[in-house]
Design an enzyme around this catalytic site. Structure first.
Site, PDB file in Angstrom:
ATOM      1  N   CYS A 174       0.247   4.777   7.077  1.00 47.12           N
ATOM      2  CA  CYS A 174      -0.418   4.547   8.374  1.00 47.12           C
ATOM      3  C   CYS A 174       0.562   3.821   9.311  1.00 47.12           C
ATOM      4  O   CYS A 174       0.997   2.698   9.003  1.00 47.12           O
ATOM      5  CB  CYS A 174      -1.693   3.744   8.175  1.00 47.12           C
ATOM      6  SG  CYS A 174      -2.742   4.456   6.873  1.00 47.12           S
ATOM      7  N   CYS A 226     -16.461  -9.683   5.205  1.00 49.39           N
ATOM      8  CA  CYS A 226     -15.839  -8.380   4.948  1.00 49.39           C
ATOM      9  C   CYS A 226     -14.533  -8.560   4.195  1.00 49.39           C
ATOM     10  O   CYS A 226     -13.631  -9.273   4.641  1.00 49.39           O
ATOM     11  CB  CYS A 226     -15.582  -7.692   6.292  1.00 49.39           C
ATOM     12  SG  CYS A 226     -14.814  -6.085   6.107  1.00 49.39           S
ATOM     13  N   CYS A 280     -19.674   1.409   8.363  1.00 51.53           N
ATOM     14  CA  CYS A 280     -18.919   0.763   9.428  1.00 51.53           C
ATOM     15  C   CYS A 280     -17.693   1.634   9.653  1.00 51.53           C
ATOM     16  O   CYS A 280     -16.848   1.754   8.761  1.00 51.53           O
ATOM     17  CB  CYS A 280     -18.518  -0.650   8.991  1.00 51.53           C
ATOM     18  SG  CYS A 280     -17.399  -1.469  10.147  1.00 51.53           S
ATOM     19  N   CYS A 302       0.835  -1.211   0.000  1.00 52.31           N
ATOM     20  CA  CYS A 302       0.000   0.000   0.000  1.00 52.31           C
ATOM     21  C   CYS A 302       0.871   1.264   0.000  1.00 52.31           C
ATOM     22  O   CYS A 302       1.908   1.335   0.664  1.00 52.31           O
ATOM     23  CB  CYS A 302      -0.913  -0.011   1.226  1.00 52.31           C
ATOM     24  SG  CYS A 302      -2.056   1.377   1.251  1.00 52.31           S
ATOM     25  N   CYS A 305       0.369  -0.014  10.315  1.00 54.11           N
ATOM     26  CA  CYS A 305      -0.101  -1.020   9.345  1.00 54.11           C
ATOM     27  C   CYS A 305       1.006  -1.880   8.743  1.00 54.11           C
ATOM     28  O   CYS A 305       1.998  -1.369   8.213  1.00 54.11           O
ATOM     29  CB  CYS A 305      -0.886  -0.316   8.235  1.00 54.11           C
ATOM     30  SG  CYS A 305      -1.687  -1.499   7.137  1.00 54.11           S
ATOM     31  N   CYS A 320     -19.508  -6.684   3.174  1.00 53.97           N
ATOM     32  CA  CYS A 320     -18.813  -5.474   3.614  1.00 53.97           C
ATOM     33  C   CYS A 320     -17.488  -5.426   2.861  1.00 53.97           C
ATOM     34  O   CYS A 320     -16.880  -6.480   2.634  1.00 53.97           O
ATOM     35  CB  CYS A 320     -18.547  -5.557   5.118  1.00 53.97           C
ATOM     36  SG  CYS A 320     -17.596  -4.152   5.752  1.00 53.97           S
ATOM     37  N   ARG A 342     -18.126  -3.256  17.732  1.00 50.15           N
ATOM     38  CA  ARG A 342     -17.376  -4.510  17.513  1.00 50.15           C
ATOM     39  C   ARG A 342     -16.052  -4.512  18.271  1.00 50.15           C
ATOM     40  O   ARG A 342     -15.228  -3.613  18.086  1.00 50.15           O
ATOM     41  CB  ARG A 342     -17.114  -4.736  16.014  1.00 50.15           C
ATOM     42  CG  ARG A 342     -16.393  -6.068  15.751  1.00 50.15           C
ATOM     43  CD  ARG A 342     -16.312  -6.415  14.274  1.00 50.15           C
ATOM     44  NE  ARG A 342     -17.617  -6.325  13.653  1.00 50.15           N
ATOM     45  CZ  ARG A 342     -17.914  -5.542  12.622  1.00 50.15           C
ATOM     46  NH1 ARG A 342     -16.982  -4.799  12.078  1.00 50.15           N
ATOM     47  NH2 ARG A 342     -19.124  -5.510  12.125  1.00 50.15           N
TER      48      ARG A 342
HETATM   49  N1  SAM Z   1      -6.759   0.389   3.121  1.00 53.48           N
HETATM   50  C1  SAM Z   1      -8.048   0.519   3.646  1.00 53.48           C
HETATM   51  C2  SAM Z   1      -8.153   1.596   4.695  1.00 53.48           C
HETATM   52  O1  SAM Z   1      -7.139   2.029   5.221  1.00 53.48           O
HETATM   53  O2  SAM Z   1      -9.285   1.992   5.009  1.00 53.48           O
HETATM   54  C3  SAM Z   1      -8.634  -0.770   4.186  1.00 53.48           C
HETATM   55  C4  SAM Z   1      -7.758  -1.711   4.992  1.00 53.48           C
HETATM   56  S1  SAM Z   1      -7.121  -1.068   6.529  1.00 53.48           S
HETATM   57  C5  SAM Z   1      -5.981  -2.352   6.956  1.00 53.48           C
HETATM   58  C6  SAM Z   1      -8.507  -1.260   7.644  1.00 53.48           C
HETATM   59  C7  SAM Z   1      -8.346  -0.876   9.082  1.00 53.48           C
HETATM   60  O3  SAM Z   1      -7.659  -1.882   9.792  1.00 53.48           O
HETATM   61  C8  SAM Z   1      -7.578   0.374   9.411  1.00 53.48           C
HETATM   62  O4  SAM Z   1      -8.315   1.528   9.207  1.00 53.48           O
HETATM   63  C9  SAM Z   1      -7.278   0.158  10.886  1.00 53.48           C
HETATM   64  O5  SAM Z   1      -8.314   0.685  11.682  1.00 53.48           O
HETATM   65  C10 SAM Z   1      -7.253  -1.353  11.021  1.00 53.48           C
HETATM   66  N2  SAM Z   1      -5.878  -1.813  11.318  1.00 53.48           N
HETATM   67  C11 SAM Z   1      -4.875  -1.960  10.433  1.00 53.48           C
HETATM   68  N3  SAM Z   1      -3.760  -2.383  11.040  1.00 53.48           N
HETATM   69  C12 SAM Z   1      -4.048  -2.505  12.360  1.00 53.48           C
HETATM   70  C13 SAM Z   1      -3.288  -2.893  13.502  1.00 53.48           C
HETATM   71  N4  SAM Z   1      -2.022  -3.220  13.411  1.00 53.48           N
HETATM   72  N5  SAM Z   1      -3.908  -2.913  14.701  1.00 53.48           N
HETATM   73  C14 SAM Z   1      -5.216  -2.573  14.805  1.00 53.48           C
HETATM   74  N6  SAM Z   1      -5.982  -2.195  13.757  1.00 53.48           N
HETATM   75  C15 SAM Z   1      -5.406  -2.153  12.545  1.00 53.48           C
HETATM   76  C1  DTB Z   2     -11.407  -2.946  11.330  1.00 56.94           C
HETATM   77  O1  DTB Z   2     -11.784  -1.973  12.008  1.00 56.94           O
HETATM   78  N1  DTB Z   2     -10.526  -3.849  11.742  1.00 56.94           N
HETATM   79  C2  DTB Z   2     -10.277  -4.830  10.703  1.00 56.94           C
HETATM   80  C3  DTB Z   2     -11.270  -4.409   9.596  1.00 56.94           C
HETATM   81  N2  DTB Z   2     -11.838  -3.209  10.108  1.00 56.94           N
HETATM   82  C4  DTB Z   2     -10.820  -4.302   8.213  1.00 56.94           C
HETATM   83  C5  DTB Z   2      -8.857  -4.953  10.339  1.00 56.94           C
HETATM   84  C6  DTB Z   2      -7.949  -5.230  11.516  1.00 56.94           C
HETATM   85  C7  DTB Z   2      -6.558  -5.415  11.005  1.00 56.94           C
HETATM   86  C8  DTB Z   2      -5.621  -5.868  12.083  1.00 56.94           C
HETATM   87  C9  DTB Z   2      -4.232  -6.010  11.587  1.00 56.94           C
HETATM   88  C10 DTB Z   2      -4.063  -6.988  10.466  1.00 56.94           C
HETATM   89  O2  DTB Z   2      -4.564  -8.136  10.549  1.00 56.94           O
HETATM   90  O3  DTB Z   2      -3.376  -6.633   9.500  1.00 56.94           O
HETATM   91 FE1  SF4 Z   3      -2.896   1.228   3.357  1.00 57.06          FE
HETATM   92 FE2  SF4 Z   3      -2.803   0.013   5.734  1.00 57.06          FE
HETATM   93 FE3  SF4 Z   3      -3.256   2.630   5.596  1.00 57.06          FE
HETATM   94 FE4  SF4 Z   3      -5.168   0.923   4.741  1.00 57.06          FE
HETATM   95  S1  SF4 Z   3      -4.416   1.130   6.832  1.00 57.06           S
HETATM   96  S2  SF4 Z   3      -4.452   2.789   3.718  1.00 57.06           S
HETATM   97  S3  SF4 Z   3      -3.859  -0.719   3.924  1.00 57.06           S
HETATM   98  S4  SF4 Z   3      -1.373   1.560   4.962  1.00 57.06           S
END
Ligand code: SAM
Ligand code: DTB
Ligand code: SF4
Length: 329
Positions: A73, A113, A204, A69, A76, A144, A276
Site C-alpha cells: 500500500c 479500535c 467500518c 507488513c 503506508c 473494533c 469519521r
Molecule cells: N492492515 C490492515 C488493512 O490494511 O486493512 C489494517 C491496518 S491499515 C494501516 C488501516 C487503514 O489505515 C488503511 O486502510 C488506510 O485507509 C489507513 N491509512 C494507513 N496509512 C495511512 C496514511 N498514511 N494516511 C491516511 N490513512 C492511512
Molecule cells: C482508518 O480509516 N484510519 C485509521 C484506522 N482506520 C485504522 C488508521 C489511520 C492511519 C494513519 C497513519 C498511521 O498512523 O500510520
Molecule cells: Fe499492510 Fe499498511 Fe497495507 Fe494495511 S495498509 S495491508 S498495514 S501495508
C-alpha cells in the site's frame, strides 16, 4: 440539480426493509459540483434528519501489531518494503492492550479500535486478538479491529469474541486502486466486507483522500461505499498523512475544500452512517475541522496517536468541542 434516489427496497433474504439507494458516479460528481454553501447546507439538512448535529462519537486507536507488513500500500508506513521510520514490532501483550483501553475509556472514548499490520491474520494470531476483544468488551467499550483480509470462519470467531465493528477500508476507487496497491485487489476488500456482514459484525469502511486521485475517483469511491447493501455503519474519511519513504510521500496535498466536499458527499449518500473525520486531523486548523463537522462528520479518532502517526491531543479536542458546543457520545 440531479434527483437523489430515495427508494427503500426489500432484501431478498428476510424481506426486512433496507435503505439501499443506488447512487451513480454522475450523481455524486454533481454533488461535488454544487456551490460549496449549497452542498454544505444540503449535507447539514441530511445530517439533522438522522442525527443530533451537536453530538460526536469518539474512537481511540491502538496499533497492537506494528510494521513489517507484506503488502505494498503506497501510503503506508508499515509496509516492510518501504524504508520508513516505523520499526517492526511483535503483537502487544494482553495487559498492555487492556491498560490502553482503560486509559481510553477514562478519557471518554466510546469505542476502542485495535489495528494490526497484516495482509490478514493467521489463526494463532486471531486467537490472541479474540482474547483482546473479550477483555476490551469487558471494560464496557465498543470494540473494533482492523486486521486485513479475512479467511472463511475468521469473522465468525471475531463475532463470537464480542466484536462490534470490523474496519476494512475500500481506500480508493476500484479503477485507481492498482496505482496505489498491487499485492491485493479492491475485489478482495469487498469480499472481506461481505464476510464481516455475514457474521453479523458492523462494518467500518472508508478511504483515503489526497493520493493523487481525480475528483471522479473520489466520487466513485463514495459510490462504491454508499452502494454496499447496507452501507457501512461507520465511514472513516482519511486525509493522506504523507509518510517519508513511501511512494506517496511527495503527493501534493489536496485542497481543503475538496476534502470538505468529500465529507459532504459521504454524509448525503450515507445518511444513517457515522462519517469519521479520520487521519490528517493533526494538520488541520480548528476552523477546517469545524467545517468538516458542519458538512456532516460526526465522529473522530480521539487520543494523541493514530497507528504510527500523531493525532491532536485529547485535551485539545476537549477544548475544541467545548468551543463548538459539541457533545461527545
Ligand atoms: N492492515 C490492515 C488493512 O490494511 O486493512 C489494517 C491496518 S491499515 C494501516 C488501516 C487503514 O489505515 C488503511 O486502510 C488506510 O485507509 C489507513 N491509512 C494507513 N496509512 C495511512 C496514511 N498514511 N494516511 C491516511 N490513512 C492511512
Ligand atoms: C482508518 O480509516 N484510519 C485509521 C484506522 N482506520 C485504522 C488508521 C489511520 C492511519 C494513519 C497513519 C498511521 O498512523 O500510520
Ligand atoms: Fe499492510 Fe499498511 Fe497495507 Fe494495511 S495498509 S495491508 S498495514 S501495508
Amino acid at each position: 440539480m440531479n434527483a437523489i434516489p430515495q427508494a427503500a427496497t426489500l432484501t431478498p433474504d428476510d424481506q426486512a426493509p433496507v435503505r439501499s439507494s443506488r447512487w451513480t458516479v454522475a450523481q455524486v460528481e454533481a454533488l461535488y459540483q454544487l456551490p460549496l454553501m449549497d452542498l454544505i447546507f444540503r449535507a447539514q439538512q441530511v445530517h439533522r434528519e438522522n442525527f443530533d448535529a451537536n453530538e460526536i462519537q469518539r474512537s481511540t486507536l491502538l496499533s497492537v501489531k506494528t510494521g513489517g507488513c507484506s503488502e505494498d500500500c503506497g501510503y503506508c508506513s508499515q509496509a516492510a518494503r518501504y524504508h520508513t521510520e516505523t520499526e517492526r514490532e511483535a503483537l502487544l501483550p494482553l495487559d498492555e492492550v487492556i491498560a490502553a483501553a482503560q486509559a481510553a475509556k477514562d478519557k471518554g472514548a466510546s469505542r476502542f479500535c485495535m489495528g494490526a499490520a497484516w495482509r490478514g491474520p493467521k489463526d494463532k494470531d486471531l486467537a490472541k486478538v479474540s482474547e483482546m476483544i473479550r477483555a476490551v468488551k469487558g471494560l464496557g467499550l465498543q470494540t473494533c479491529v482492523t486486521l486485513g483480509m479475512l479467511k472463511d470462519g475468521q469473522a465468525d470467531e471475531l463475532k463470537e469474541a464480542g466484536l462490534d465493528y470490523y474496519n476494512h477500508n475500500l481506500d480508493t476507487d476500484a479503477s485507481f486502486y492498482g496505482q496505489v496497491i498491487t499485492t491485493h485487489k479492491h475485489a478482495d476488500r469487498i469480499d472481506t466486507l461481505g464476510q464481516v456482514r455475514e457474521a453479523g459484525i458492523k462494518v467500518c469502511s472508508g478511504g483515503i483522500i489526497g493520493m493523487g486521485e481525480s475528483r471522479r475517483n473520489r466520487a466513485a469511491l463514495i459510490v462504491q461505499l454508499a452502494n454496499l447493501n447496507p452501507p457501512p455503519e461507520s465511514v472513516p474519511i482519511n486525509n493522506l498523512v504523507p509518510i517519508p519513504g513511501t511512494p506517496l510521500a511527495d503527493v501534493a496535498p489536496i485542497d481543503s475544500f475538496e476534502f470538505v466536499r468529500t465529507i459532504a458527499a459521504a454524509r448525503i449518500t450515507m445518511p444513517e452512517s457515522f462519517v469519521r473525520l479520520s487521519a490528517g486531523r493533526q494538520a488541520m486548523a480548528e476552523e477546517l475541522q469545524a467545517l468538516c463537522f458542519l458538512a456532516g462528520a460526526n465522529s473522530i479518532f480521539y487520543g494523541d496517536k493514530l497507528l504510527t502517526t500523531g493525532n491532536p491531543e485529547a485535551d485539545r479536542d476537549e477544548a475544541l468541542f467545548e468551543k463548538l458546543g459539541l457533545r461527545p457520545i
